[in-house]
Structures are given as structure tokens and as C-alpha cells.
Design an enzyme around this catalytic site. Structure first.
Site, PDB file in Angstrom:
ATOM      1  N   LYS A 221     -14.757  -4.485  11.109  1.00  0.00           N
ATOM      2  CA  LYS A 221     -15.244  -5.628  10.333  1.00  0.00           C
ATOM      3  C   LYS A 221     -16.330  -6.420  11.060  1.00  0.00           C
ATOM      4  O   LYS A 221     -16.541  -6.291  12.261  1.00  0.00           O
ATOM      5  CB  LYS A 221     -14.068  -6.524   9.930  1.00  0.00           C
ATOM      6  N   ARG A 255      -4.225  -1.454   9.143  1.00  0.00           N
ATOM      7  CA  ARG A 255      -5.024  -0.640   8.212  1.00  0.00           C
ATOM      8  C   ARG A 255      -6.334  -0.298   8.916  1.00  0.00           C
ATOM      9  O   ARG A 255      -7.109  -1.189   9.255  1.00  0.00           O
ATOM     10  CB  ARG A 255      -5.273  -1.433   6.930  1.00  0.00           C
TER      11      ARG A 255
END
Length: 278
Positions: A221, A255
Site C-alpha cells: 500500500k 491479506r
């Protein structure tokens, strides 16, 4: 602690790795790489070989600025992959907010609905409720993917995330969805600045008061890019470090894109006693 899903009762006394399968043309990380159903199915096979615990298949990119596809297009992307994945011996999650997609993939054998919008669209809760044992992941977000990163604001990010997740969990339980079917996701990167994300991670243990397992999604991210100066495809080390930090601070599911590296890191973390059950 357990997570009840359609076919599996998942024992979360050890942390689990959820592997990402993006059947989309426009994911921020691997857009188009697994867009064709045969490529996404091969990706599922590869992740199982790497030791993945849960497969998470998605047909809608939720990167900042993304535009959601029509539910029919999303279903066409994910349904062939779900039908393949349910035969691989691991729980199958589908990352979707569309009630029509939820109903179809659950009927095809999916175990879990992972909804970044926390079942807030009309019909979503009913779609999940109609599969009595389906697992659910509720994620916090502020705003919609198209605009969520424009000006996120919190007086106290952890307090507000905790309150929102508590409200959504209570809504589901009141509607007849057993709490053991639910895990909670703080929503790193969804309507949050870099500082919000890091504050929430430091204070993540406070969310354990909600009484349900936590899922953390840090993989590749933007905040990791800001911290390291690395482009998205060079964030594996940072992603693994973030996953380990999240597990150390109470997450039971991470995840990730980089399954093999995360699985190996968690084996070392567990051997060192740093993955204690919460």
C-alpha cells in the site's frame, strides 16, 4: 478463536495468510496480470502451492480513484475463478460489495464475503444471511474508493474506527448473523492518511476489545511506498514487515500479495513465540 465460514471452521490460534487474486484490469498492484479467468485460476493454484490459508478473489478494484464495474461484469470476472478455487481445499473468499455477486458466488461454493463497504448496500445483508454459515469480513472505510483519499479526517482515528466496526458488528448480530461468522478489518489505506494508518497500527490492540478476530491488509500500500520510497512492485519487504507488525499487535489474518514470503516469515515469527494467540 474460530471463524465460522460456509465449509470451514477456521482455527485462528495461529495467524492465517489470505492470498489476493485480482481478477481485474485495473488493480493498483497487479492490474490486468490475472484478468483472464485462466490466469486467475492459475494464480489460485500457485498460491495454494505457496502455502496460502485462504484465497481472496476480487473483480472490482478499490484503489483510490477507481470506478466500480456493473455487477454483471464483476460476476463474469470472478465466477469462473470461484468455481475453480472451491476445489482446491482451502476457504474461498470473494471481495465484493455487490449483493447480486454475493448471492451467486455463495451459491457456487464460496465460503466468505469480504466487503470493503461492510454490507451497507441494499440487499447485501440479505445475500449473506441466506447462506447460514457464510463467513463475513467487515472493513472500515471513510468515503467511497473514488474519493476516499482526497481529505480523510478523524478526531481520533482508532476511537472512530472501533466505534464504526462495533456498530456494524452489532447490526449483523441483530439481523441474525452469528458473531462467530465475522472478522473485522481496520481498513488500512481506505480513507486514511499515512499518519492515520500508522497510528491505527500502533493502537491496533485496542480493537481486540470488539471480541472478534482482526484482518489486516497492508500489502504494497501507498503508506509503505511513502515510508520506503519504493514503487509498488518493490514493496515486498515492507509488506512482510507490516504483516508481522500487524500480527504482533493482534491480527489473526493478513491479506497479502506475496504469499510465500509472508508464510515463511510467519513460520519464523511463530517459532520465536511472537505469534501468540489473542
Amino acid at each position: 478463536m474460530f471463524w465460522q465460514t460456509a465449509r470451514f471452521r477456521i482455527d485462528l490460534t495461529r495467524p492465517h495468510v489470505m492470498g489476493i487474486v485480482n481478477a481485474t484490469p485495473d488493480s493498483f498492484s497487479d492490474g490486468g496480470q490475472f484478468y483472464r479467468p485462466e490466469d486467475a485460476c492459475a494464480r489460485c493454484d500457485a498460491l495454494v502451492a505457496e502455502g496460502v490459508d485462504i484465497l481472496d478473489i476480487g473483480g472490482e478494484s478499490t484503489r483510490p480513484g477507481s470506478v466500480a464495474p456493473d455487477w454483471r461484469e464483476e460476476l463474469a470476472r470472478v465466477l469462473p475463478v470461484v468455481r475453480h478455487a472451491v476445489g482446491l481445499g482451502v476457504p474461498v473468499s470473494v471481495d465484493t460489495s455487490q449483493p447480486e455477486v454475493m448471492a451467486e458466488v455463495l451459491a457456487a461454493g464460496a465460503d466468505i464475503i469480504n466487503d470493503v463497504r461492510s454490507l451497507d448496500r441494499p440487499g447485501a445483508l440479505d445475500a449473506v444471511r441466506q447462506t447460514p454459515q457464510a463467513g463475513v469480513c467487515l472493513m472500515h472505510r471513510q468515503g467511497e474508493p473514488a474519493t476516499m483519499q482526497q481529505a480523510p479526517h478523524y478526531a481520533d482515528v482508532t476511537v472512530e474506527v472501533q466505534a464504526d466496526l462495533a456498530r456494524r458488528l452489532a447490526d449483523l448480530v441483530a439481523a441474525g448473523v452469528a458473531a462467530e461468522r465475522v472478522v473485522l478489518d481496520p481498513g488500512y489505506g481506505f480513507g486514511k492518511t499515512d499518519e492515520h494508518n500508522l497510528t491505527l497500527l500502533r493502537e491496533q490492540r485496542r480493537l481486540l476489545a470488539l471480541g472478534r478476530p482482526l484482518l489486516a491488509g497492508w500489502s504494497r500500500k501507498r503508506t509503505l511506498g511513502q515510508l520506503t520510497g519504493r514503487p509498488v512492485h518493490q514493496r515486498q519487504a515492507a509488506s512482510v514487515a507490516a504483516a508481522l507488525a500487524a500480527v504482533t499487535l493482534g491480527a489473526r489474518i493478513v491479506r497479502v500479495h506475496d504469499v510465500a514470503a509472508t508464510v515463511d516469515a510467519l513460520k519464523v515469527w511463530q517459532a520465536a513465540g511472537l505469534c501468540k494467540a489473542v
